[in-house]
Write an enzyme that holds these catalytic residues in place. Structure first.
Site, PDB file in Angstrom:
ATOM      1  N   HIS A  45      -1.374 -12.386   4.384  1.00  0.00           N
ATOM      2  CA  HIS A  45      -1.276 -12.579   5.835  1.00  0.00           C
ATOM      3  C   HIS A  45      -1.629 -14.023   6.211  1.00  0.00           C
ATOM      4  O   HIS A  45      -0.756 -14.773   6.604  1.00  0.00           O
ATOM      5  CB  HIS A  45      -2.130 -11.586   6.623  1.00  0.00           C
ATOM      6  CG  HIS A  45      -1.840 -10.155   6.315  1.00  0.00           C
ATOM      7  ND1 HIS A  45      -0.564  -9.640   6.389  1.00  0.00           N
ATOM      8  CD2 HIS A  45      -2.651  -9.136   5.908  1.00  0.00           C
ATOM      9  CE1 HIS A  45      -0.604  -8.355   6.052  1.00  0.00           C
ATOM     10  NE2 HIS A  45      -1.839  -8.035   5.746  1.00  0.00           N
ATOM     11  N   HIS A  68       0.888  -1.156   0.000  1.00  0.00           N
ATOM     12  CA  HIS A  68       0.000   0.000   0.000  1.00  0.00           C
ATOM     13  C   HIS A  68       0.932   1.214   0.000  1.00  0.00           C
ATOM     14  O   HIS A  68       1.355   1.693   1.058  1.00  0.00           O
ATOM     15  CB  HIS A  68      -0.893   0.027   1.232  1.00  0.00           C
ATOM     16  CG  HIS A  68      -1.638  -1.251   1.481  1.00  0.00           C
ATOM     17  ND1 HIS A  68      -2.466  -1.820   0.542  1.00  0.00           N
ATOM     18  CD2 HIS A  68      -1.689  -2.067   2.566  1.00  0.00           C
ATOM     19  CE1 HIS A  68      -3.000  -2.928   1.048  1.00  0.00           C
ATOM     20  NE2 HIS A  68      -2.536  -3.103   2.261  1.00  0.00           N
ATOM     21  N   ASP A 117       3.855  -4.290   2.529  1.00  0.00           N
ATOM     22  CA  ASP A 117       2.557  -3.892   3.057  1.00  0.00           C
ATOM     23  C   ASP A 117       2.474  -2.397   3.372  1.00  0.00           C
ATOM     24  O   ASP A 117       2.367  -1.569   2.482  1.00  0.00           O
ATOM     25  CB  ASP A 117       2.241  -4.740   4.289  1.00  0.00           C
ATOM     26  CG  ASP A 117       0.764  -4.689   4.689  1.00  0.00           C
ATOM     27  OD1 ASP A 117       0.030  -3.824   4.170  1.00  0.00           O
ATOM     28  OD2 ASP A 117       0.339  -5.503   5.518  1.00  0.00           O
TER      29      ASP A 117
END
Length: 464
Positions: A279, A68, A330
């Site tokens: 995850h 992200h 992430d």
């Protein structure tokens, strides 16, 4: 915003490595020929032509399978403890408030900085799990793919290999809860998402030929079974989804759908090698083995998972079942390939009170982690990469084995040293599908990208 078309067919060159980790093992004096971004010929025990780029040790470069990008700008801003117990959910509330001020120009500048840092760390490609689609308050841009095009511009400028993953985010929580104010920039129903996806696909033609697009249903809590099936009918590339990251998420999905999230997904959807389950932290032993059997990739983000207090992945059972895995950065709180792999192993050691955990039987932990993540990352991003072999993309990274952190090690120990004893400073060069963007440890666009980033962050902070 500008996207500069770089025709991959014009990318060619030669690399001469003193040592190289090929698909068949270590070799020396290796000459790698590249044409059109593809490795066309590999010659061992070869002299170094004058025109070749000389490096010490050549490795297959990893793909960063989960990013992200915009969250990089808030790194360090959420480490102040507040009254009560901090958790993923309190962090998420802060992230929403921060994200609400971002402009398209700022998103582009931040993403370019992130991609420079990734390439300098040794990543040749990235999976951008992109869920900011709209203006503040949820108002649509004139072009529904406006912010996707900003990601494209950042990838074009930096030369990183991009797998773009537009996100379907329809609900604020399990059971079709309405979106909260902080989630309005993410929200799309199925029709809106498919319109966005078509626009993003059309824009992909401005990038190099190795660029890919997939889809990313954000999570089971942010979609519904009906919506998930509807968008899967339009998937023709990688499919990524957040799953089982937090215990509360597992509890909420089980209460709503009658099964834990991984169990539900595997029983209701055809999960196969196209899928990357991000995850997958909180799984039972049977879920872990079942997930491994699908051929899907476990998308692990150990630094972020530690930063958010998510918990460790069930790596022992998963690797024993021959599960595929890769790593991503992430939230981009710390962009470091070596730290991701190191944290992955160390999280298992801390939990199990043991050493050298993520190897089945005997062998080098560093070699297992690095080569496994190279293969799994390439699979998750839909890239013909993951090893140095003819007809593969030239996603390559060079490291300096004469660095003090590595100079005492044999070739068979080198990846152990890279993962556990060195850091990303030993990276000297990096190629993304033949695009030589890191030279002597620095990205060729670093100065300009950093200047644009600082200006964007200055404007952003002034608006807060």
């Amino acid at each position: 915003m500008s996207i500069h078309k770089e025709v991959i067919d014009g990318i060619y060159g030669m690399i001469h490595a003193r040592h190289a980790l090929l698909s068949c093992g270590w070799a020396q004096d290796v000459l790698v020929a590249i044409d059109g971004g593809i490795i066309t010929k590999i010659t061992c025990n070869a002299p170094c032509p004058q025109v070749a780029t000389r490096v010490d040790t050549l490795l297959p470069a990893l793909g960063n399978l989960h990013s992200h990008a915009f969250q990089r700008a808030m790194a360090g801003m959420t480490e102040h403890r507040k009254q009560g117990r901090d958790s993923f959910w309190t962090w998420r509330d802060l992230m929403y408030r921060f994200m609400d001020r971002l402009t398209p120009d700022q998103i582009e500048a931040i993403a370019a900085m992130v991609y420079v840092e990734m390439q300098e760390a040794g990543y040749a490609s990235v999976g951008e799990f992109h869920y900011v689609h709209h203006q503040t308050g949820g108002r649509a841009y004139d072009d529904p793919a406006e912010l996707s095009l900003r990601i494209y511009a950042a990838a074009s400028r930096t030369g990183i290999g991009l797998t773009h993953l537009p996100v379907l985010y329809s609900y604020g929580g399990a059971g079709r809860m309405p979106l909260s104010p902080g989630q309005l920039r993410f929200g799309n129903d199925v029709d809106g998402f498919l319109t966005l996806l078509d626009a993003a696909r059309a824009g992909l033609g401005a990038l190099s030929a190795d660029a890919r697009i997939g889809i990313a249903p954000h999570s089971l809590r942010a979609t519904s079974p009906q919506d998930l099936n509807a968008v899967l009918d339009h998937a023709d590339g990688p499919i990524h989804i957040h799953i089982a990251e937090q215990p509360m998420e597992v509890e909420d999905i089980a209460a709503w759908l009658g099964q834990r999230p991984v169990d539900w997904l595997l029983h209701h959807v055809n999960v196969d090698r196209r899928w990357c389950l991000i995850h997958a932290t909180h799984m039972t032993e049977s879920e872990t083995r079942a997930m491994a059997a699908t051929g899907a990739v476990a998308g692990l983000c150990p630094v972020t998972e530690a930063n958010l207090g998510d918990g460790p992945f069930n790596g022992v059972t998963y690797l024993a079942a021959n599960g595929a895995f890769g790593v991503g950065s992430d939230s981009n709180v710390n962009i470091s390939l070596t730290e991701e792999l190191r944290m992955l192993e160390y999280s298992q050691r801390l939990r199990d009170l043991a050493r050298n955990v993520l190897v089945v039987g005997e062998g080098s932990v560093g070699h297992r982690l690095y080569t496994g993540a190279a293969r799994g990352g390439a699979q998750a991003l839909g890239r013909n990469a993951g090893e140095i072999a003819e007809h593969r993309l030239a996603d390559l990274v060079a490291i300096d084995s004469t660095d003090p952190a590595l100079c005492a090690l044999s070739r068979d120990q080198l990846l152990d040293g890279f993962v556990f004893a060195a850091n990303d400073r030993v990276v000297t060069d990096l190629w993304s599908a033949g695009r030589h963007r890191v030279k002597d440890g620095r990205h060729v666009e670093r100065r300009a990208v950093v200047a644009a980033y600082r200006a964007a962050i200055g404007d952003l902070m002034a608006s807060l």
